[in-house]
Scaffold this motif. Sequence first.
Motif, PDB file in Angstrom:
ATOM      1  N   THR A 123      17.771 -16.278  10.094  1.00 60.58           N
ATOM      2  CA  THR A 123      17.620 -15.222  10.898  1.00 60.58           C
ATOM      3  C   THR A 123      17.653 -13.945  10.249  1.00 60.58           C
ATOM      4  O   THR A 123      16.473 -13.195  10.758  1.00 60.58           O
ATOM      5  N   SER A 124      17.913 -13.557   9.204  1.00 58.92           N
ATOM      6  CA  SER A 124      18.157 -12.441   8.448  1.00 58.92           C
ATOM      7  C   SER A 124      16.625 -12.176   7.685  1.00 58.92           C
ATOM      8  O   SER A 124      15.956 -11.186   7.862  1.00 58.92           O
ATOM      9  N   LEU A 125      16.218 -13.313   7.125  1.00 58.84           N
ATOM     10  CA  LEU A 125      14.750 -13.401   6.580  1.00 58.84           C
ATOM     11  C   LEU A 125      13.706 -12.893   7.713  1.00 58.84           C
ATOM     12  O   LEU A 125      12.707 -12.258   7.641  1.00 58.84           O
ATOM     13  N   ALA A 126      14.078 -13.694   8.669  1.00 55.69           N
ATOM     14  CA  ALA A 126      12.992 -13.425  10.130  1.00 55.69           C
ATOM     15  C   ALA A 126      12.836 -12.022  10.305  1.00 55.69           C
ATOM     16  O   ALA A 126      11.803 -11.705  10.673  1.00 55.69           O
ATOM     17  N   GLY A 127      13.809 -11.199  10.423  1.00 58.95           N
ATOM     18  CA  GLY A 127      14.046  -9.805  10.546  1.00 58.95           C
ATOM     19  C   GLY A 127      13.045  -9.290   9.510  1.00 58.95           C
ATOM     20  O   GLY A 127      12.243  -8.243  10.114  1.00 58.95           O
ATOM     21  N   ALA A 128      13.312  -9.486   8.305  1.00 57.22           N
ATOM     22  CA  ALA A 128      12.704  -8.899   7.339  1.00 57.22           C
ATOM     23  C   ALA A 128      11.093  -9.292   6.979  1.00 57.22           C
ATOM     24  O   ALA A 128      10.543  -8.224   6.855  1.00 57.22           O
ATOM     25  N   ALA A 136      13.307 -13.734  17.553  1.00 58.85           N
ATOM     26  CA  ALA A 136      13.370 -14.567  18.724  1.00 58.85           C
ATOM     27  C   ALA A 136      12.670 -15.892  18.518  1.00 58.85           C
ATOM     28  O   ALA A 136      13.339 -16.692  19.096  1.00 58.85           O
ATOM     29  N   GLU A 137      11.782 -15.896  17.894  1.00 56.84           N
ATOM     30  CA  GLU A 137      10.898 -17.220  17.599  1.00 56.84           C
ATOM     31  C   GLU A 137      11.912 -18.151  16.661  1.00 56.84           C
ATOM     32  O   GLU A 137      12.258 -19.122  17.438  1.00 56.84           O
ATOM     33  N   VAL A 138      12.639 -17.651  15.889  1.00 59.64           N
ATOM     34  CA  VAL A 138      13.332 -18.545  14.987  1.00 59.64           C
ATOM     35  C   VAL A 138      14.471 -18.895  15.786  1.00 59.64           C
ATOM     36  O   VAL A 138      15.032 -20.009  15.758  1.00 59.64           O
ATOM     37  N   ARG A 139      15.167 -17.994  16.518  1.00 65.43           N
ATOM     38  CA  ARG A 139      16.396 -18.441  17.208  1.00 65.43           C
ATOM     39  C   ARG A 139      16.073 -19.493  18.174  1.00 65.43           C
ATOM     40  O   ARG A 139      16.896 -20.190  18.447  1.00 65.43           O
ATOM     41  N   GLY A 140      15.078 -19.173  18.875  1.00 65.00           N
ATOM     42  CA  GLY A 140      14.714 -20.053  19.866  1.00 65.00           C
ATOM     43  C   GLY A 140      14.624 -21.513  19.452  1.00 65.00           C
ATOM     44  O   GLY A 140      14.902 -22.605  19.845  1.00 65.00           O
TER      45      GLY A 140
END
Length: 170
Positions: free
Chosen positions: A107-112, A120-124
């Motif tokens: 999730t941290s990577l997705a934000g970066a 949101a896509e990753v968490r979903g």
Amino acid sequence: MAAEPTHVQEVEAILASTAAERRALLEVVSPVLRASLPVDGTGIAQAIEHLGAAVELAEELRAEQREGHRANPAVLHGRVFGRAPLSPDTVLAAFVDGARVRAAAITSLAGAIGGDALVAEVRGELMAHPLPSEDAAVAGATDALEDAYAAQERVVLTLAAALDAGPDGP
């Protein structure tokens, strides 16, 4: 001159290599040990490392994961009971905990890489494939664990593709 591999190609190679290593290992270990290795997060962890380096977060993610693994049930068991065999519940709990730690790093990577939309896509995707309870006796616990690990593999590929598509991608 050959083109540099894309991040997707790199992550695919990492996942394929670690899957092959796991298959080779499972062929030579005892059935008891094989049963205590229901999944393997090595490829996911290596993919996180690769993607973290690409966005200059490798050390931060390494520290985050190191801290997260300190309370892993297998680690705690070892501190208390030494080399005593792990129960099936402890084994499952250790793998579930490892996946939780990796999910935070992902999730941290997705934000970066892609900001709030990618987070949101990753968490979903991760929420659509939840981790099982830590009770190994629950029917389907191993299947749910395998499904959650497979979702993490798909998500790191999604992150690699987003990185490839971004301004710093090949």
